[in-house]
Design a protein around this motif. Structure first.
Motif, short mmCIF file in Angstrom:
data_model
loop_
_atom_site.label_atom_id
_atom_site.label_comp_id
_atom_site.label_asym_id
_atom_site.label_seq_id
_atom_site.Cartn_x
_atom_site.Cartn_y
_atom_site.Cartn_z
N ARG A 152 0.83 -1.21 0.00
CA ARG A 152 0.00 0.00 0.00
C ARG A 152 0.86 1.25 0.00
NH1 ARG A 152 -4.77 0.08 4.28
NH2 ARG A 152 -5.29 -1.76 3.05
N GLU A 158 13.38 -5.05 12.30
CA GLU A 158 13.01 -3.65 12.49
C GLU A 158 13.19 -3.23 13.95
OE1 GLU A 158 9.10 -2.47 11.11
OE2 GLU A 158 9.67 -0.35 11.18
N LEU A 185 15.50 -0.16 15.30
CA LEU A 185 14.93 0.92 16.11
C LEU A 185 15.67 1.05 17.44
CD1 LEU A 185 11.10 0.37 15.61
CD2 LEU A 185 12.40 2.39 14.89
N ARG A 224 7.91 5.46 14.65
CA ARG A 224 9.07 5.21 13.77
C ARG A 224 8.99 3.90 13.00
NH1 ARG A 224 12.83 9.61 13.83
NH2 ARG A 224 12.97 10.40 15.95
N SER A 225 8.14 2.97 13.40
CA SER A 225 8.12 1.66 12.74
C SER A 225 7.07 1.64 11.64
CB SER A 225 7.83 0.56 13.75
OG SER A 225 6.43 0.41 13.93
N VAL A 226 6.98 0.51 10.92
CA VAL A 226 5.98 0.36 9.87
C VAL A 226 4.56 0.49 10.45
CG1 VAL A 226 5.78 -2.16 10.08
CG2 VAL A 226 5.44 -1.08 7.85
N LEU A 227 4.41 0.32 11.75
CA LEU A 227 3.09 0.45 12.38
C LEU A 227 2.56 1.87 12.34
CD1 LEU A 227 3.44 -1.71 15.62
CD2 LEU A 227 2.57 -2.40 13.38
N ARG A 228 3.45 2.85 12.10
CA ARG A 228 2.98 4.24 12.13
C ARG A 228 1.85 4.48 11.13
NH1 ARG A 228 7.59 4.00 9.23
NH2 ARG A 228 7.74 5.17 7.28
N HIS A 229 1.79 3.68 10.07
CA HIS A 229 0.72 3.83 9.09
C HIS A 229 -0.62 3.30 9.61
CE1 HIS A 229 3.96 4.70 6.35
NE2 HIS A 229 4.46 3.50 6.47
N ARG A 263 -0.20 -4.43 11.90
CA ARG A 263 -0.08 -3.94 10.53
C ARG A 263 -0.93 -4.81 9.59
NH1 ARG A 263 0.07 -0.06 7.06
NH2 ARG A 263 1.34 -0.41 5.22
N ASP A 274 -4.62 -4.16 9.85
CA ASP A 274 -5.00 -2.95 9.12
C ASP A 274 -5.12 -3.27 7.62
OD1 ASP A 274 -5.37 -0.35 8.20
OD2 ASP A 274 -3.23 0.11 8.25
N LEU A 275 -4.11 -3.94 7.06
CA LEU A 275 -4.10 -4.18 5.61
C LEU A 275 -5.23 -5.11 5.19
CD1 LEU A 275 -0.25 -4.63 5.20
CD2 LEU A 275 -1.61 -2.73 4.33
#
Lengths: 307, 307
Positions: free
Chosen positions: A81, A177, A181, B185-190, B224, B227-228
């Motif tokens: 996405r 990740e 971090l 900061r991680s991919v989870l921010r989306h 994540r 969500d997707l």
């Protein structure tokens, strides 16, 4: 790399990860003429065609003379996405390779015809992969009789159970990740040196967290205290952090590695750490070259495009 | 806040955390005349006197008319290695308040005389605190007979066992810093919206991780995928992340909360989450105001300076 003129590239293979972009110029006989990589993984790019296409062209431009359009076959996060062009997921269980599971992505540069391979998804628990399915497809082309579990270390590490040539079930872990971090952005950055490796510190930390995963959040912060109070070696501390996080992953992935033949798709330092971990838990494993696997998977998709 | 002229401040109390700096102007009778805060926690500042002194003066400047020098008594990260001026740790077991455990820090501004309170340390396992000892000191001044465990949520949450008026043992967890790193900061921010709270999502996630802490690294990344695949509510996802991390903390802190009276030093949203968690595990707890506690601790140190 066989010294041919890279402008002879017949097509271009690309594996687009969270932290890296890797590309190979493939000759007419399917051999690799040249390879290149950049740090423009999905995590570094803005979403959408513009940023992704620019990042790709920066890497493969030397292989694109004139206006002759070449196939570029991409697996991985380009189809996410937040990627170049969102493409679907195929639900498991399903074969890792499906010649129909490819979507053409828009591109401005007339020298490329971009195809993005679809990811795979799972309902319970919800999980997704993009790119690893192509590595698994390549492994199964190389070892068609493999039954067991494929371990795929990385930013978002995966464990995938293979039954009768299909991906049956899988699980993702944020190990890579989290390491980045914590090592670069958290208070631990003052106490860690991720260059170098202390094998004993890694193994101790892995075993500690595998047996007592509930202590992970305290142990991780303890690395800072060990530095402040005991002047701990920053390289050993980085190896301990890696061991804690891999211990947490193995504790959560126990149903995958316990009593299963494991195919480990990893190379370099990451492969060494997973080998150590697999030895500690007494797993039956074999290491495979992830680059060879992803290339074979991409070759199969490219053959399907032309077939 | 009683409306007096803040330029009447007799001295200034400061609690310098990882993520915030809070200051109070204290009148001659020990009452609070005014308070102020900034986001210049240690995590946001360069190490050393210059950056810390500038950050302090920005906050307390309105309380410093003329050249009259005022005592500024500071607990927390100003005394850390990456702080204003490194001051020692006192090893546990020891009383939370020790009138000798204060060091004068260099300051250029003639309007301040800065005193930094020493932290506390523990050998096995190695652990440190800076600031929480002053909160505990205040709690024990207010409740001298307290025996049990003090829970101190925060960037680096602490659990401290109190025996006969001393801090006997303690444990730190990276819960708050992990939440911030993962959410921002991680991919989870989306996929997360940390504004708002879904109490049921929080409680479910807390219970899941408390009982199966080894699944934490997979569950976190699962937010994540949810969500997707399922268009999960980003507020519920943020509450789940909070629940997973607090579940991991409680799983690791079991020896602290099990069968012990708990004093929870927290307010606001954080207090609500810890209350929920303490209810789930059936703990015997009471909530105390952390601001009142840290101020009483700072007052005791200031009294010692003058005595």
């Amino acid at each position: 790399m066989r010294g041919e003129d890279v402008t002879d590239a017949d097509w271009i293979a690309v594996d687009w990860g969270m932290t890296n972009l890797r590309a190979w110029a493939i000759g007419a006989d399917g051999g690799v003429l040249d390879s290149a990589r950049s740090a423009d993984g999905m995590g570094m790019l803005d979403a959408g065609q513009a940023a992704f296409e620019a990042a790709l062209i920066r890497v493969i431009d030397p292989w694109l003379p004139g206006s002759h359009a070449r196939d570029v076959v991409i697996c991985g996060t380009a189809g996410a996405r937040q990627g170049w062009h969102e493409v679907p997921y195929r639900p498991v269980p399903a074969p890792a390779h499906d010649r129909r599971a490819v979507t053409t992505a828009p591109a401005r540069d007339p020298r490329v015809r971009v195809s993005v391979i679809h990811g795979m998804s799972q309902t319970n628990p919800p999980d997704v992969m993009r790119g690893e399915e192509t590595q698994v497809a390549g492994l199964l082309l190389r070892s068609p009789d493999f039954q067991g579990v494929v371990a795929l270390p990385g930013t978002h590490a995966k464990w995938a159970r293979i039954v009768d040539g299909e991906i049956f079930h899988f699980a993702s872990f944020m190990t890579g990740e989290l390491f980045a971090l914590l090592a670069e952005r958290s208070v631990l950055r003052h106490s860690l040196d991720p260059q170098g490796h202390d094998a004993e510190a890694f193994t101790d930390a892995f075993e500690e967290t595998l047996s007592r995963p509930e202590r992970a959040a305290a142990r991780v912060l303890g690395l800072r205290s060990e530095d402040l109070l005991l002047d701990a070696d920053p390289r050993a501390a980085a190896s301990r952090l890696s061991g804690y996080l891999l211990g947490l992953e193995f504790a959560g992935a126990r149903a995958y590695w316990l009593g299963q033949p494991i195919a480990l798709l990893a190379s370099g330092a990451l492969a060494e750490r997973y080998r150590t971990a697999l030895e500690v838990v007494g797993a039956d494993y074999r290491v495979h070259d992830p680059e060879a696997c992803v290339l074979d998977g991409l070759r199969a998709v490219r053959a399907g495009l032309r077939g």
